[in-house]
Design an enzyme around this catalytic site. Structure first.
Site, PDB file in Angstrom:
ATOM      1  N   GLU A 137      22.257  12.324  15.778  1.00 15.24           N
ATOM      2  CA  GLU A 137      23.142  11.813  14.734  1.00 15.24           C
ATOM      3  C   GLU A 137      23.648  10.383  14.957  1.00 15.24           C
ATOM      4  O   GLU A 137      24.835  10.153  15.198  1.00 15.24           O
ATOM      5  CB  GLU A 137      24.329  12.770  14.528  1.00 15.24           C
ATOM      6  CG  GLU A 137      23.902  14.172  14.143  1.00 15.24           C
ATOM      7  CD  GLU A 137      25.071  15.066  13.722  1.00 15.24           C
ATOM      8  OE1 GLU A 137      26.219  14.737  14.050  1.00 15.24           O
ATOM      9  OE2 GLU A 137      24.827  16.077  13.047  1.00 15.24           O
TER      10      GLU A 137
ATOM     11  N   GLU B  56      20.171  21.627  13.237  1.00 21.26           N
ATOM     12  CA  GLU B  56      21.477  22.282  13.174  1.00 21.26           C
ATOM     13  C   GLU B  56      21.760  22.687  11.747  1.00 21.26           C
ATOM     14  O   GLU B  56      21.565  21.898  10.822  1.00 21.26           O
ATOM     15  CB  GLU B  56      22.627  21.347  13.613  1.00 21.26           C
ATOM     16  CG  GLU B  56      22.636  20.977  15.067  1.00 21.26           C
ATOM     17  CD  GLU B  56      23.781  20.014  15.424  1.00 21.26           C
ATOM     18  OE1 GLU B  56      24.805  19.977  14.703  1.00 21.26           O
ATOM     19  OE2 GLU B  56      23.625  19.292  16.415  1.00 21.26           O
TER      20      GLU B  56
END
Ligand code: GBH
Length: 446
Positions: free
Chosen positions: A165, A353
């Site tokens: 991220e 995720e």
């Protein structure tokens, strides 16, 4: 009656990250990370929570891997803590490598395939003291760290994530300041973002140059954006937020250029983006072997001044929410998958995720988290639809294997399919864990 079988090759998994579960922050020769520092700075993390102990995974990794195995989960995504490997400048800590080697031993013993993340936010403090990700000199340090990991584990780990991220590292860490190191400087955040992307691209190149045959890729976080109304101004606001969240990462990696509309906006609001050097974008345009991404929710916006960098307001919707206050809205995952395929890449996609924070008590050794099951099932349904239509989705990892340290929100938000009692560190599989085990056994939803 639904019958949604996934392809034989589909990889089912679950994910964690080092800082969120390990604890043992003073053990095994580990050095300080920016998150240790942040946790111990009053006012930064909810309830003054810290991760000195966290889930105690540093000592309980055998039990944890055994539980993953017992549930029949064949893939496990975890991260390696940079401060365990390089606790101080120039100091390689063998004990840190040995810890992950023991984790890999356990995974192998149980036939669980590892997916290892090189960087999931826990930057060594000594690197932050040299300017951290804002300083371009971090890139050779990152490459050295990555190369140490490849040499130590490259023959055992066949799937690598470079960086988890980039948006969060850059924007939450250096723009909004809610994550470590807690800076609030948008120009710096964009420089960080650039250096993170560059580190990703060069790491992929290094991995290939060294001759490793596994798969390597980045993990981006996507928040699909919707305009509150059909008005031109709201649609433009949505375009800007999409630029800020999503295109700023996708475009350089897959198209070799930052989105022009966003470059113009940032240069107008801030100053020329002079951290971009000749050749950088060619190096960033190195997607690797797959695109990993994390998906939790969408965001609805209109034009406004709540968020002055891009002139947007956040709009509340009446969609059901998780404990994070995030909309539960699986349709935008479907649209996202389709968009990635149509606009960006044919590479295999991994949802590295997906999951939901909900808090449920342990009752007679059980945790009845029906809403988490519904959340995951709904998201798996759209995954299945995408695959049916020819989409190249290679795997899905539930966030998270167990309740853990949810960064600036501390321990209050529980994402696990396994409950953790933070007083006793006892693990209790929730109903969702048993249900997910069944999904995996059936290779789909039946
Ligand atoms: C991930 O971050 C992390 O990788 C993981 O460590 C963490 O525990 C997990 O998710 C749960 O938070 O403001 O409504 O537009 C996710 C971070 C989530 C950041 C969605 C942006 C946008 C929500 N992203 N969020 S909104």
């Amino acid at each position: 009656m639904t019958n949604m079988t996934f392809p034989e090759s589909f990889r089912w998994g679950t994910a964690t990250s080092a800082f969120q579960i390990e604890g043992g922050v003073h053990e095994g020769g580990r050095g300080e990370s920016i998150w240790d520092r942040f946790c111990h700075t009053p006012g930064k993390v909810a309830n003054g929570d810290h991760a000195d102990i966290a889930c105690g995974h540093y000592h309980r990794y055998k039990e944890d891997v055994a539980l993953i195995a017992e549930l029949g989960i064949p893939n496990y995504r975890f991260s390696i803590a940079w401060p365990r490997i390089f606790p101080r400048k120039g100091e390689l800590n063998q004990e840190g490598l040995e810890f992950y080697s023991r984790v890999l031993d356990e995974l192998e013993r149980h036939d669980i395939e590892p997916m290892a993340t090189i960087f999931h936010w826990d930057l060594p403090q000594w690197l932050q003291d040299e300017g951290g990700w804002a300083n371009r000199n971090i890139i050779p340090q990152f490459l050295e760290y990555a190369e140490v990991l490849f040499k130590a584990f490259g023959h055992r780990v066949k799937r690598w994530n470079t960086i988890n991220e980039p948006w969060v590292v850059a924007m939450l860490g250096h723009g909004e300041g809610v994550n470590a190191p807690g800076h609030t400087d948008w120009y710096e955040a964009l420089a960080v973002s650039h250096h993170v992307l560059l580190a990703h691209g060069l790491t992929v190149q290094r991995y290939k140059e060294l001759g490793y045959k596994g798969e390597i890729g980045v993990v981006l976080n996507f928040t699909p954006i919707e305009a509150a109304t059909d008005s031109h101004s709201d649609r433009d606001a949505a375009l800007r937020k999409d630029g800020y969240f999503n295109r700023w990462y996708l475009d350089p990696i897959f198209k070799g250029a930052y989105p022009q509309d966003m470059v113009a906006l940032y240069e107008k609001k801030l100053r020329p983006l002079d951290f971009i050097q000749t050749g950088d974008l060619q190096n960033i345009r190195t997607p690797g072997d797959f695109l990993g991404f994390n998906y939790y929710t969408r965001s609805v916006v209109k034009e406004g001044n709540q968020f002055p960098l891009i002139d947007v307001d956040y709009v509340q919707t009446d969609a059901a929410k998780t404990d994070m206050g995030w909309d539960i809205y699986e349709e935008s995952l479907y649209r996202l998958l389709t968009r990635l395929k149509v606009e960006y890449t044919d590479l295999p996609l991994y949802i590295t995720e997906n999951g939901a924070a909900f808090d449920h008590p342990v009752e007679d050794g059980q945790v009845h988290d029906r809403n988490r099951i519904e959340y995951i099932a709904a998201h798996l349904e759209v995954c299945h639809r995408f695959i049916q239509e020819g989409g190249n989705l290679a795997g899905y990892f539930v966030w998270s294997f167990m309740d853990n340290f949810e960064w600036a929100l501390g321990y209050q938000k529980r994402f696990g399919i396994v409950h953790v009692d933070y007083d006793t560190l006892e693990r209790t599989p929730k109903d969702s864990a048993k249900w997910y085990a069944e999904v995996i056994r059936n290779n789909g939803l039946v």
